[in-house]
Design an enzyme around this catalytic site. Structure first.
Site, PDB file in Angstrom:
ATOM      1  N   ASP A  25       3.336 -17.536   3.587  1.00  0.00           N
ATOM      2  CA  ASP A  25       2.752 -16.767   2.491  1.00  0.00           C
ATOM      3  C   ASP A  25       3.911 -16.409   1.573  1.00  0.00           C
ATOM      4  O   ASP A  25       4.725 -15.542   1.887  1.00  0.00           O
ATOM      5  CB  ASP A  25       2.076 -15.510   3.060  1.00  0.00           C
ATOM      6  N   LYS A  87       7.656 -14.951  -8.344  1.00  0.00           N
ATOM      7  CA  LYS A  87       6.405 -15.724  -8.286  1.00  0.00           C
ATOM      8  C   LYS A  87       5.670 -15.705  -9.629  1.00  0.00           C
ATOM      9  O   LYS A  87       5.000 -16.665  -9.988  1.00  0.00           O
ATOM     10  CB  LYS A  87       5.514 -15.143  -7.188  1.00  0.00           C
ATOM     11  N   GLU A 186      -4.789 -18.633  -1.104  1.00  0.00           N
ATOM     12  CA  GLU A 186      -4.598 -17.427  -0.294  1.00  0.00           C
ATOM     13  C   GLU A 186      -5.908 -16.862   0.278  1.00  0.00           C
ATOM     14  O   GLU A 186      -5.973 -16.558   1.475  1.00  0.00           O
ATOM     15  CB  GLU A 186      -3.850 -16.361  -1.110  1.00  0.00           C
ATOM     16  N   ASP A 208      -7.764  -8.822  -2.399  1.00  0.00           N
ATOM     17  CA  ASP A 208      -6.319  -8.901  -2.137  1.00  0.00           C
ATOM     18  C   ASP A 208      -5.551  -8.050  -3.140  1.00  0.00           C
ATOM     19  O   ASP A 208      -5.392  -8.426  -4.302  1.00  0.00           O
ATOM     20  CB  ASP A 208      -5.880 -10.373  -2.220  1.00  0.00           C
TER      21      ASP A 208
HETATM   22  P1  ADP Z   1       2.339  -9.424  -2.332  1.00  0.00           P
HETATM   23  O1  ADP Z   1       1.154 -10.181  -1.866  1.00  0.00           O
HETATM   24  O2  ADP Z   1       2.304  -9.088  -3.783  1.00  0.00           O
HETATM   25  O3  ADP Z   1       3.612 -10.032  -1.908  1.00  0.00           O
HETATM   26  P2  ADP Z   1       1.969  -7.471  -0.232  1.00  0.00           P
HETATM   27  O4  ADP Z   1       0.643  -7.896   0.209  1.00  0.00           O
HETATM   28  O5  ADP Z   1       3.087  -7.690   0.698  1.00  0.00           O
HETATM   29  O6  ADP Z   1       2.321  -7.987  -1.684  1.00  0.00           O
HETATM   30  O7  ADP Z   1       1.858  -5.929  -0.592  1.00  0.00           O
HETATM   31  C1  ADP Z   1       2.959  -5.217  -1.001  1.00  0.00           C
HETATM   32  C2  ADP Z   1       2.503  -3.864  -1.459  1.00  0.00           C
HETATM   33  O8  ADP Z   1       1.899  -3.177  -0.378  1.00  0.00           O
HETATM   34  C3  ADP Z   1       3.665  -3.000  -1.937  1.00  0.00           C
HETATM   35  O9  ADP Z   1       3.296  -2.350  -3.154  1.00  0.00           O
HETATM   36  C4  ADP Z   1       3.801  -2.010  -0.811  1.00  0.00           C
HETATM   37  O10 ADP Z   1       4.338  -0.780  -1.274  1.00  0.00           O
HETATM   38  C5  ADP Z   1       2.374  -1.854  -0.359  1.00  0.00           C
HETATM   39  N1  ADP Z   1       2.290  -1.292   0.987  1.00  0.00           N
HETATM   40  C6  ADP Z   1       2.834  -1.773   2.115  1.00  0.00           C
HETATM   41  N2  ADP Z   1       2.587  -0.952   3.151  1.00  0.00           N
HETATM   42  C7  ADP Z   1       1.854   0.074   2.668  1.00  0.00           C
HETATM   43  C8  ADP Z   1       1.287   1.256   3.236  1.00  0.00           C
HETATM   44  N3  ADP Z   1       1.444   1.551   4.510  1.00  0.00           N
HETATM   45  N4  ADP Z   1       0.603   2.070   2.416  1.00  0.00           N
HETATM   46  C9  ADP Z   1       0.457   1.793   1.116  1.00  0.00           C
HETATM   47  N5  ADP Z   1       0.948   0.704   0.522  1.00  0.00           N
HETATM   48  C10 ADP Z   1       1.659  -0.150   1.287  1.00  0.00           C
HETATM   49 MG    MG Z   2      -0.078 -11.479  -1.040  1.00  0.00          MG
END
Ligand code: ADP
Ligand code: MG
Length: 617
Positions: A25, A87, A186, A208
């Site tokens: 991912d 990205k 995704e 998502d």
């Molecule tokens: P992407 O798909 O854009 O790479 P992710 O799915 O990894 O992103 O999500 C990242 C986001 O999730 C960030 O903004 C992070 O701060 C938030 N995040 C991760 N853990 C938590 C949590 N426990 N509570 C709230 N937000 C969270």
């Molecule tokens: Mg993602």
């Protein structure tokens, strides 16, 4: 855009040998790698036990580079050489980046094939190279964990990624020394992770909410096939905005006006930590720039409520695109770190009227699904198959009166598809009809792309509106469009074959889509004006015609008023102000109606006086 992706069973089959394959991912904020081991798919941690790899690369002056957490920690102190959110720039040109409009702290320079490059201490780095550094890091982690060279990887991309963005992702994998078994959408990966492909048929919603992007996708499982019914979302909405909302709240409270880039990032990082802590805690302490503050979950929820509602609006739009209601959704899969936020889960559950699926870690679910698919494609499960159908990227339609476009096949419709619509003639005695096929989201012909024109002849002369012309749009599995028109009474028929997806670059697709969103309001106004004019002209035509025949039914004064009304509307039709046209039409309408009533009475009397009562029996 790939049209039809079919995994041939046993395509890479090598019996009695388990081939190492991973799912990756490659996220905007975080990236993960997962693999199927002893029949179970799971993400692979690094030596420190961390599964998530922040999608951040820092280039050091000594030619070294760091990827992940360490790089992210340096973002505040070394912003120019620390690349985040790469990205967003994949497959984009310099022009696109200017249009993205987000304040990025980088210096860009034109590079290969119009691709932009970041100016770093190590020279120019293209987004493909930066992504390759992230992928290489994950490949090395996987090879160390799994104990061997990888046969290939399934890499996930957003469902809306166009051909250029997909190609850039492939290129990055190649640069990283990875063989791409498949680029997988995704949302499809998330559905696969939950095993929805083995469950009852139905439509699933994949919600998502990541760091910087929000995607909503509707997938239909039908006869073992996942169809992407519709996608939607917001490319600039995610957890980062939650952070920003907290940061703004904090800066406002302490009168911090224009922090420099370093302080800004520092406050944002504190805000992010506070947000994540609030998922479990009821309140947190925030400390930055020498100030300290308490933030409760309720206060946080009030700050982000408008953002959460914005995602629901996108869900509503996506459902509308797919022609579905919330109660037709079987499962709602939550994906992305930001769906950990309790308010998000709560509101999404409320919106769809059902409990949402959160059993699999929302930030691992996509990688897990990709790993399952990689295992299949590597030939470790010879019996499995999976098909993913494509959708029409932009609506197909016909030109109608007044330069308007009538959409026949809306965008996101899965192919193959056949749609039928009936049209009629506009003028009395019309014997031919010009069929103009268009593609695009805008309301006006001038703003859409013209695909083909042809003429249907041999319509028997009839009164306007009496002929029935059946127009059939047929798009086959290869995206080939055939349009035919048939006059129903005589069977006169005409047809043409067009290729909607050829000659339309994905840049065009992208531009046309974003145009339509920005222009929706302006279009509505233009459409309303055109409709007003079409209606006004119809009234003018009808009244003039009636005056020729029955002008004698009016006294001199009445005739003068009516003629003045006609003249007035005729002049108003030259205006581009809808109110001017509408006022003139509304002034004429009662006069025209009264005249029509008079004519009706007269004709009934004539009819009655000419017939005996028995004629009516
Ligand atoms: P992407 O798909 O854009 O790479 P992710 O799915 O990894 O992103 O999500 C990242 C986001 O999730 C960030 O903004 C992070 O701060 C938030 N995040 C991760 N853990 C938590 C949590 N426990 N509570 C709230 N937000 C969270
Ligand atoms: Mg993602």
């Amino acid at each position: 855009m790939a049209l039809l992706q079919i995994a041939e069973p046993g395509q890479f089959q090598a019996p009695h040998q388990h081939r190492l394959a991973v799912g990756i991912d490659l996220g905007t904020t975080n990236s993960l790698v997962a693999a199927v081991r002893s029949g179970k798919a799971a993400t692979l941690p690094d030596a420190a036990g961390r599964h998530l790899l922040p999608s951040v690369v820092r280039y050091l002056p000594d030619q070294g580079r760091v990827v992940g957490e360490e790089a992210r920690a340096a973002a505040a102190t070394d912003p120019l050489n620390t690349i985040i959110s790469v990205k967003r720039l994949m497959g984009r040109g310099l022009e696109d980046i200017r249009k993205l409009g987000t304040e990025m702290p980088y210096r860009f320079r034109p590079s290969l094939q119009g691709m932009p490059a970041f100016e770093t201490v190590q020279g120019d780095k293209t987004p493909v190279e930066v992504s390759a550094d992230i992928l290489r890091h994950l490949r090395e982690r996987a090879e160390a964990t799994l104990g061997g060279e990888l046969a290939g990887a399934v890499i996930t991309v957003p469902a809306y990624f166009d051909e250029a963005q997909r190609q850039a992702t492939r290129d990055a994998a190649t640069v990283a020394g990875l063989k791409v078994l498949r680029l997988l959408n995704e949302p499809t990966a998330a559905a696969v992770a939950y095993g929805l492909d083995h469950q009852a048929e139905g439509v699933h919603a994949i919600y998502d909410l990541g760091g910087g992007t929000f995607d909503i996708s509707l997938l239909r499982l039908h006869q073992g096939v996942f169809e992407v019914l519709a996608t939607g979302g917001d490319a600039a909405l995610g957890g980062d905005d939650f952070d920003r909302a907290i940061a703004l709240w904090f800066m406002k409270r302490h009168g911090i006006d224009s922090p420099d880039a370093g302080l800004q990032r520092d406050i944002l990082q504190q805000a992010c930590a506070a947000k994540e802590a609030l998922t479990a805690a009821e309140s947190v302490t925030l400390a930055a720039a020498g100030y300290q503050d308490e933030l409760t979950r309720a206060e946080f929820e009030a700050l982000i409520m408008p953002l959460v509602e914005k995602t629901l609006k996108a869900c509503r739009r996506c459902l509308r695109d797919a022609g579905l209601k919330t109660d037709e959704i079987r499962e709602v899969v939550m994906v992305g770190g930001s769906t950990r936020v309790p308010l998000v889960r709560h509101r999404v559950g409320e919106f769809f009227g059902r409990p949402v699926l959160t059993d699999i870690d929302p930030d691992k679910v996509v990688a897990v699904g990709a790993a399952i698919q990689a295992d299949v494609l590597a030939g470790n499960k010879p019996d499995s198959t999976m098909l993913l159908l494509d959708v029409i990227p932009l609506s197909l339609g016909l030109e109608t009166m007044g330069g308007l476009v009538e959409k026949i096949v809306p965008r996101n419709t899965p192919i193959p598809v056949t749609r039928v619509q009936e049209f009629t003639t506009y003028q009395d005695g019309q014997t031919a009809m010009s069929i103009h096929v268009l593609q695009g989201e805008r309301e006006l012909v001038a703003d859409c792309r013209s695909l083909a024109r042809f003429t249907l002849r041999g319509i028997p002369p009839m009164a306007a509106g009496a002929a029935r012309i059946r127009v059939v749009f047929q798009v086959d599995a290869d995206g080939l469009l055939e349009v035919s028109a048939t006059e129903m009474q005589t069977g006169a028929r005409s047809e043409i074959v067009v290729k909607p997806s050829y000659g339309l670059s994905d840049g065009d697709v992208e531009r046309m889509l974003s145009d339509s969103w920005q222009q929706a309001e302006a279009d509505k106004a233009a459409r309303a004006l055109l409709e007003e004019k079409v209606e006004s002209r119809a009234i003018l035509e009808a009244v003039r015609q009636a005056l020729k025949v029955d002008g004698g039914l009016l006294c001199e004064g009445e005739l003068k008023t009516l003629e003045e009304g006609i003249k007035h509307l005729d002049i108003a039709l030259g205006s581009s102000q809808i109110v001017v046209v509408r006022k003139a039409r509304e002034a004429l309408t009662p006069l025209a109606d009264a005249f029509a009533a008079r004519r009706m009475n007269q004709h009934i009397q004539e009819a009655l006086s000419g017939h005996k009562l028995s004629d009516w029996e």
